[in-house]
Design a protein around this motif. Sequence first.
Motif, PDB file in Angstrom:
ATOM      1  N   SER A 198      54.826  19.811  66.113  1.00  0.00           N
ATOM      2  CA  SER A 198      54.117  18.614  66.556  1.00  0.00           C
ATOM      3  C   SER A 198      52.772  18.446  65.871  1.00  0.00           C
ATOM      4  O   SER A 198      52.148  17.392  65.981  1.00  0.00           O
ATOM      5  N   GLU A 199      52.291  19.460  65.159  1.00  0.00           N
ATOM      6  CA  GLU A 199      50.978  19.396  64.525  1.00  0.00           C
ATOM      7  C   GLU A 199      51.016  19.552  63.008  1.00  0.00           C
ATOM      8  O   GLU A 199      50.022  19.300  62.329  1.00  0.00           O
ATOM      9  N   ILE A 200      52.155  19.929  62.474  1.00  0.00           N
ATOM     10  CA  ILE A 200      52.225  20.229  61.046  1.00  0.00           C
ATOM     11  C   ILE A 200      52.012  18.965  60.210  1.00  0.00           C
ATOM     12  O   ILE A 200      52.390  17.867  60.617  1.00  0.00           O
ATOM     13  N   THR A 201      51.389  19.129  59.056  1.00  0.00           N
ATOM     14  CA  THR A 201      51.145  18.011  58.148  1.00  0.00           C
ATOM     15  C   THR A 201      51.746  18.296  56.776  1.00  0.00           C
ATOM     16  O   THR A 201      52.164  19.423  56.484  1.00  0.00           O
ATOM     17  N   ALA A 202      51.755  17.283  55.937  1.00  0.00           N
ATOM     18  CA  ALA A 202      52.321  17.420  54.594  1.00  0.00           C
ATOM     19  C   ALA A 202      51.645  18.533  53.798  1.00  0.00           C
ATOM     20  O   ALA A 202      52.302  19.259  53.043  1.00  0.00           O
ATOM     21  N   SER A 203      50.343  18.693  53.982  1.00  0.00           N
ATOM     22  CA  SER A 203      49.599  19.694  53.211  1.00  0.00           C
ATOM     23  C   SER A 203      49.821  21.119  53.695  1.00  0.00           C
ATOM     24  O   SER A 203      49.467  22.069  53.005  1.00  0.00           O
ATOM     25  N   ASP A 204      50.405  21.265  54.886  1.00  0.00           N
ATOM     26  CA  ASP A 204      50.606  22.601  55.450  1.00  0.00           C
ATOM     27  C   ASP A 204      51.791  23.332  54.848  1.00  0.00           C
ATOM     28  O   ASP A 204      51.876  24.563  54.930  1.00  0.00           O
ATOM     29  N   PHE A 205      52.725  22.615  54.241  1.00  0.00           N
ATOM     30  CA  PHE A 205      53.924  23.268  53.718  1.00  0.00           C
ATOM     31  C   PHE A 205      53.581  24.179  52.545  1.00  0.00           C
ATOM     32  O   PHE A 205      52.731  23.851  51.703  1.00  0.00           O
ATOM     33  N   LEU A 206      54.242  25.317  52.511  1.00  0.00           N
ATOM     34  CA  LEU A 206      54.032  26.294  51.452  1.00  0.00           C
ATOM     35  C   LEU A 206      55.033  26.060  50.324  1.00  0.00           C
ATOM     36  O   LEU A 206      56.212  25.824  50.574  1.00  0.00           O
ATOM     37  N   LYS A 207      54.542  26.135  49.104  1.00  0.00           N
ATOM     38  CA  LYS A 207      55.446  26.098  47.956  1.00  0.00           C
ATOM     39  C   LYS A 207      55.752  27.529  47.548  1.00  0.00           C
ATOM     40  O   LYS A 207      54.856  28.316  47.282  1.00  0.00           O
ATOM     41  N   VAL A 208      57.030  27.870  47.532  1.00  0.00           N
ATOM     42  CA  VAL A 208      57.460  29.234  47.229  1.00  0.00           C
ATOM     43  C   VAL A 208      58.578  29.184  46.189  1.00  0.00           C
ATOM     44  O   VAL A 208      59.162  28.127  45.934  1.00  0.00           O
ATOM     45  N   ASN A 243      40.351  16.624  62.197  1.00  0.00           N
ATOM     46  CA  ASN A 243      40.946  15.927  63.321  1.00  0.00           C
ATOM     47  C   ASN A 243      40.617  16.717  64.573  1.00  0.00           C
ATOM     48  O   ASN A 243      39.941  17.733  64.521  1.00  0.00           O
ATOM     49  N   GLU A 244      41.084  16.263  65.705  1.00  0.00           N
ATOM     50  CA  GLU A 244      40.663  16.856  66.964  1.00  0.00           C
ATOM     51  C   GLU A 244      41.208  18.269  67.160  1.00  0.00           C
ATOM     52  O   GLU A 244      40.719  19.013  67.991  1.00  0.00           O
ATOM     53  N   ASP A 245      42.198  18.675  66.368  1.00  0.00           N
ATOM     54  CA  ASP A 245      42.790  19.993  66.552  1.00  0.00           C
ATOM     55  C   ASP A 245      42.184  21.063  65.654  1.00  0.00           C
ATOM     56  O   ASP A 245      41.794  22.125  66.103  1.00  0.00           O
ATOM     57  N   ARG A 246      42.098  20.795  64.366  1.00  0.00           N
ATOM     58  CA  ARG A 246      41.672  21.828  63.426  1.00  0.00           C
ATOM     59  C   ARG A 246      41.303  21.181  62.086  1.00  0.00           C
ATOM     60  O   ARG A 246      41.802  20.104  61.750  1.00  0.00           O
ATOM     61  N   ARG A 262      59.563   5.492  60.872  1.00  0.00           N
ATOM     62  CA  ARG A 262      58.778   4.592  61.728  1.00  0.00           C
ATOM     63  C   ARG A 262      58.409   5.285  63.037  1.00  0.00           C
ATOM     64  O   ARG A 262      57.301   5.112  63.554  1.00  0.00           O
ATOM     65  N   LEU A 263      59.342   6.083  63.565  1.00  0.00           N
ATOM     66  CA  LEU A 263      59.062   6.829  64.790  1.00  0.00           C
ATOM     67  C   LEU A 263      57.931   7.828  64.550  1.00  0.00           C
ATOM     68  O   LEU A 263      57.024   7.960  65.384  1.00  0.00           O
ATOM     69  N   ALA A 264      57.968   8.537  63.429  1.00  0.00           N
ATOM     70  CA  ALA A 264      56.914   9.503  63.125  1.00  0.00           C
ATOM     71  C   ALA A 264      55.547   8.826  63.049  1.00  0.00           C
ATOM     72  O   ALA A 264      54.546   9.369  63.521  1.00  0.00           O
ATOM     73  N   GLU A 265      55.518   7.634  62.488  1.00  0.00           N
ATOM     74  CA  GLU A 265      54.257   6.868  62.415  1.00  0.00           C
ATOM     75  C   GLU A 265      53.755   6.538  63.807  1.00  0.00           C
ATOM     76  O   GLU A 265      52.559   6.632  64.091  1.00  0.00           O
ATOM     77  N   ARG A 266      54.660   6.151  64.698  1.00  0.00           N
ATOM     78  CA  ARG A 266      54.253   5.801  66.060  1.00  0.00           C
ATOM     79  C   ARG A 266      53.810   7.033  66.843  1.00  0.00           C
ATOM     80  O   ARG A 266      52.882   6.967  67.644  1.00  0.00           O
ATOM     81  N   LEU A 267      54.458   8.154  66.590  1.00  0.00           N
ATOM     82  CA  LEU A 267      54.114   9.380  67.316  1.00  0.00           C
ATOM     83  C   LEU A 267      52.714   9.855  66.937  1.00  0.00           C
ATOM     84  O   LEU A 267      51.891  10.160  67.797  1.00  0.00           O
ATOM     85  N   ASP A 268      52.436   9.931  65.623  1.00  0.00           N
ATOM     86  CA  ASP A 268      51.150  10.434  65.149  1.00  0.00           C
ATOM     87  C   ASP A 268      51.138  10.394  63.620  1.00  0.00           C
ATOM     88  O   ASP A 268      51.754  11.231  62.979  1.00  0.00           O
ATOM     89  N   PRO A 269      50.447   9.418  63.021  1.00  0.00           N
ATOM     90  CA  PRO A 269      50.448   9.295  61.561  1.00  0.00           C
ATOM     91  C   PRO A 269      49.756  10.427  60.824  1.00  0.00           C
ATOM     92  O   PRO A 269      49.763  10.453  59.595  1.00  0.00           O
ATOM     93  N   SER A 270      49.164  11.384  61.549  1.00  0.00           N
ATOM     94  CA  SER A 270      48.475  12.480  60.877  1.00  0.00           C
ATOM     95  C   SER A 270      49.439  13.385  60.108  1.00  0.00           C
ATOM     96  O   SER A 270      49.008  14.220  59.315  1.00  0.00           O
ATOM     97  N   PHE A 271      50.760  13.223  60.292  1.00  0.00           N
ATOM     98  CA  PHE A 271      51.708  14.049  59.528  1.00  0.00           C
ATOM     99  C   PHE A 271      51.561  13.815  58.024  1.00  0.00           C
ATOM    100  O   PHE A 271      51.935  14.656  57.212  1.00  0.00           O
ATOM    101  N   LYS A 272      50.987  12.680  57.639  1.00  0.00           N
ATOM    102  CA  LYS A 272      50.838  12.342  56.214  1.00  0.00           C
ATOM    103  C   LYS A 272      49.619  12.972  55.565  1.00  0.00           C
ATOM    104  O   LYS A 272      49.363  12.758  54.379  1.00  0.00           O
ATOM    105  N   LEU A 273      48.822  13.722  56.323  1.00  0.00           N
ATOM    106  CA  LEU A 273      47.607  14.313  55.759  1.00  0.00           C
ATOM    107  C   LEU A 273      47.922  15.495  54.862  1.00  0.00           C
ATOM    108  O   LEU A 273      48.872  16.218  55.092  1.00  0.00           O
TER     109      LEU A 273
END
Length: 261
Positions: A70-80, A6-9, A250-261
């Motif tokens: 504002s940039e974090i995605t589902a795949s960024d979370f750490l499992k501990v 994506n445009e950030d990283r 629904r708000l998260a989808e409107r803000l930026d659906p990339s959170f689901k990556l």
Amino acid sequence: MAEIQNEDRPRNSLRGQVSEAEWETRVALAAGCRVAQNFGWNNSIRNHLTARVPDEPEKFLMNPVGLMWSEITASDFLKVDFEGNVYTESEMPPGPAGLSFHGAILKANPHLHCSFHLHEADGVVVSAMQNGLIYTNQESVALYGKVGYHEFEGLAEEALEGPRIANELGEKTCMIMWNHGLLSVGTSIYEGFYYMQRLVEACQVQVKLMSTGAEIRHISKEVCEHTYAQFQKRAAKRPLGQADWLAYLRLAERLDPSFKL
């Protein structure tokens, strides 16, 4: 794992690499981060949203140190796990304070699914007030009798502080950490988010009210107890926060659906 650009990283998607239950939890946490940032709850790379992995209850997910909400995605979370072992490959570490007290809370309370911690500005202001939270309006009374307190001990990284926080929380759903910030827990992510939103908004109203210098009209103990019971009666019909959460997704989808990556 397939790389997502994506445009950030560049990012690597964990979808298909973890269980469906874990993936759904990751997506929900990422949505929560995006919505919380949009609400102005966090403008830094610190603070935590954590949730137990449904099919691995001795492990939980938490956001790493280094990413804006504002940039974090589902795949960024750490499992501990509760001992601090990390099971997700990442260049970014977990926050030691988050490991300490979120891990202790979830370990001590198998029925809880999530634990959230914020340094939202008005919440920090109230945490530095001698008497803590006061119940001044209908919405704040939804938390009546459910807010605990924990003394400031410095950075919450010491191994023994986590169990103390968990013990002081007890059966409550929220905590004001003196001179520090806010904490909420829930049996689901939407319930934990519901309690945090109530707590943040109660603090915001209190700060605005006290800034006027006007004499405060206090709600009697009897009315507070009655109103709290009314909120609980509603919860018997539909879980607290569930309807709100669907709107937030629904708000998260409107803000930026990339959170689901």
